[in-house]
Design a protein around this motif. Structure first.
Motif, mmCIF file in Angstrom:
data_model
loop_
_atom_site.group_PDB
_atom_site.id
_atom_site.type_symbol
_atom_site.label_atom_id
_atom_site.label_comp_id
_atom_site.label_asym_id
_atom_site.label_seq_id
_atom_site.Cartn_x
_atom_site.Cartn_y
_atom_site.Cartn_z
ATOM 1 N N SER A 172 0.853 -1.065 -0.138
ATOM 2 C CA SER A 172 -0.154 -0.090 0.189
ATOM 3 C C SER A 172 0.860 1.409 0.139
ATOM 4 N N ASP B 160 -0.549 7.882 -0.364
ATOM 5 C CA ASP B 160 -1.378 8.941 -0.993
ATOM 6 C C ASP B 160 -2.936 7.935 -1.255
ATOM 7 N N ARG B 161 -3.046 6.601 -0.600
ATOM 8 C CA ARG B 161 -4.339 6.131 -0.866
ATOM 9 C C ARG B 161 -4.543 4.893 0.153
ATOM 10 N N PRO C 205 4.818 7.872 -1.732
ATOM 11 C CA PRO C 205 3.337 8.070 -2.407
ATOM 12 C C PRO C 205 3.570 7.036 -3.789
ATOM 13 N N SER C 206 2.466 6.437 -4.158
ATOM 14 C CA SER C 206 2.503 5.617 -5.455
ATOM 15 C C SER C 206 2.965 6.538 -6.535
ATOM 16 N N THR C 207 2.556 7.901 -6.797
ATOM 17 C CA THR C 207 3.074 8.726 -7.925
ATOM 18 C C THR C 207 4.638 8.991 -7.939
ATOM 19 N N ASP D 108 -1.404 -1.845 -4.605
ATOM 20 C CA ASP D 108 -2.583 -1.531 -4.218
ATOM 21 C C ASP D 108 -3.282 -1.083 -5.708
ATOM 22 N N ASP E 154 -5.813 0.436 -6.352
ATOM 23 C CA ASP E 154 -6.469 1.625 -6.305
ATOM 24 C C ASP E 154 -5.527 3.165 -5.953
ATOM 25 N N ALA E 155 -4.520 2.661 -5.969
ATOM 26 C CA ALA E 155 -3.410 4.133 -5.656
ATOM 27 C C ALA E 155 -3.373 4.635 -7.001
ATOM 28 N N PRO E 156 -3.321 5.921 -6.851
ATOM 29 C CA PRO E 156 -3.337 6.998 -8.129
ATOM 30 C C PRO E 156 -2.028 6.564 -9.017
#
Length: 422
Positions: A77, A80-81, A126-128, A169, A171-173
């Motif tokens: 995970s 950021d989400r 964060p995923s980004t 994850d 759904d992470a952006p």
């Protein structure tokens, strides 16, 4: 199309057939021989090409799926989400379907045992921040793997596992589902006293593409990509093999692994591969390649297996130093139950072509037609097999195949005549 009359058996050939019916039911005319105990002349040499289709030796850098292997699934995970799905839900997206595919494809010779974690592992960024995409930069990918391993190591004993799946994850952006792939590491990662040389990075949406994890796991076992990737990313991707192998497309109507791949992975016995040699015709029997779990087959080892029997699954004609023609029976059974057409599938194999550059190419026995355009990934090849009662001569080398008969149990009687150009 006209079938040739079956020649009379000589007594010696009949005796050989009686003794070897379990492998070939071979009816031989002239000097040509289909010998299930001598596959060496047709076994291509493994080359330096990435995921070479050579079968004479195994590349020890990859785990061979000839035994049970254990795979850990680590769920990642990001700050950021907050995840919307649970690890158990994401694990169920892929298992038991992936294990079932390999269990059936290997005729019970291989079991993939998943070990999904029951919790999320939090990544530090964060995923980004990782710029996740299909053609990932080496720097972004390395940063992602470094952080994933460092975050997971306190919770996972990596020395216990043969395969590693890092599942992000969905759904992470910053997660891009097109980035799911196997990462082969020239310099392995290290954890718990073990080297980790390849990792499957999973970025699939929930629910995921069908059989996508089985496709990626195939790369872990040294199988190549069989699709053609257009230079600009536009156009047809499935021109090499169409629907006919999982490594071409996980969306295919007939995603069973080619018999050549089953030979490479150690799932076919030598007697199940027939090397067709000599100038004259050879008549042989091929069993359907795919099989379902409802058709058990006993084995000497006592382990479960699947299929119609222990007979021949693959016939091979050598066409060059690093090339062959392969013949196998395909139809709507098992993993191929949605197959568009049934018959003898013919394909070229090159051990010198690397992954993604056409190491396998299906030969279209019906080049002027297509089929199942509403469901096929590439309709021009959906009707590629040579059907019952048909004959087909392979362009460029003159090898001819006659599909003469099919028994009630599904076995195909095939006559192969090597061409004069070989």
């Amino acid at each position: 199309m006209r079938l040739l009359q079956r020649p009379r058996l000589r007594s010696t050939a009949a005796l050989f057939t009686t003794l070897s019916a379990f492998a070939a039911n071979s009816l031989v005319s002239g000097p040509s021989v289909a010998d299930p105990f001598s596959t060496a002349p047709c076994a291509l040499t493994r080359t330096a090409a990435h995921h070479s289709e050579g079968v004479d030796t195994w590349n020890s850098a990859y785990p061979r799926p000839s035994r049970s292997l254990d795979a850990v699934m680590v769920f990642l995970s990001f700050p950021d989400r907050a995840p919307m799905a649970t690890p158990a839900e994401l694990a169920a997206d892929h298992f038991p379907a992936t294990s079932r595919f390999f269990q059936e494809a290997s005729y019970g010779r291989f079991t993939l045992r998943p070990h999904p974690l029951q919790r999320w592992i939090r990544m530090p960024k964060p995923s980004t921040a990782y710029a996740i995409q299909r053609d990932w930069s080496p720097e972004g990918r390395a940063a992602y793997l470094h952080d994933a391993l460092a975050a997971a190591d306190p919770h996972v004993d990596f020395s216990r596992y043969d395969l590693v799946y890092f599942v992000a994850d969905p759904d992470a952006p910053g997660v891009d589902s097109d980035a799911t792939k196997v990462v082969n590491l020239e310099s392995p990662l290290h954890a718990d006293g073990t080297d980790i040389r390849r990792v499957v990075t999973v970025f699939e949406k929930h629910p995921p593409d069908r059989l996508v994890l089985a496709h990626e796991t195939g790369h872990v076992f040294d199988l190549p990509d069989l699709y053609h990737r257009p230079v600009d990313g536009k156009g047809d991707w499935d021109t090499y093999v169409g629907d006919w192998d999982l490594m071409g497309s996980q969306f295919g109507l007939a995603p069973e692994l080619f018999a050549w791949h089953k030979w490479k992975l150690g799932w076919l016995e030598p007697r199940q591969v027939l090397c067709v040699r000599g100038p004259g015709p050879t008549r042989l029997t091929l069993e359907p390649l795919a099989a379902g779990p409802d058709v058990p087959v006993s084995r000497a080892s006592g382990a479960p297996a699947f299929g119609l029997g222990g007979g021949a699954k693959l016939a091979v004609v050598r066409t060059g130093t690093d090339s062959v023609l392969a013949f196998e029976a395909r139809g709507p059974v098992g993993a191929d139950r949605a197959a568009c057409r049934a018959g003898i599938l013919v394909y070229r194999v090159s051990s010198g072509a690397r992954s993604g550059r056409g190491p396998v190419e299906v030969v279209d026995a019906h080049p002027r037609s297509e089929a199942c355009w509403e469901n096929s990934v590439y309709p021009p090849l959906a009707d590629a097999p040579v059907a019952l009662g048909e004959h087909f001569t392979v362009p460029d080398n003159g090898v001819r195949v006659d599909v003469e008969d099919r028994t009630a149990s599904g076995e195909w009687t095939v006559k192969i005549t090597p061409g004069t150009k070989l």
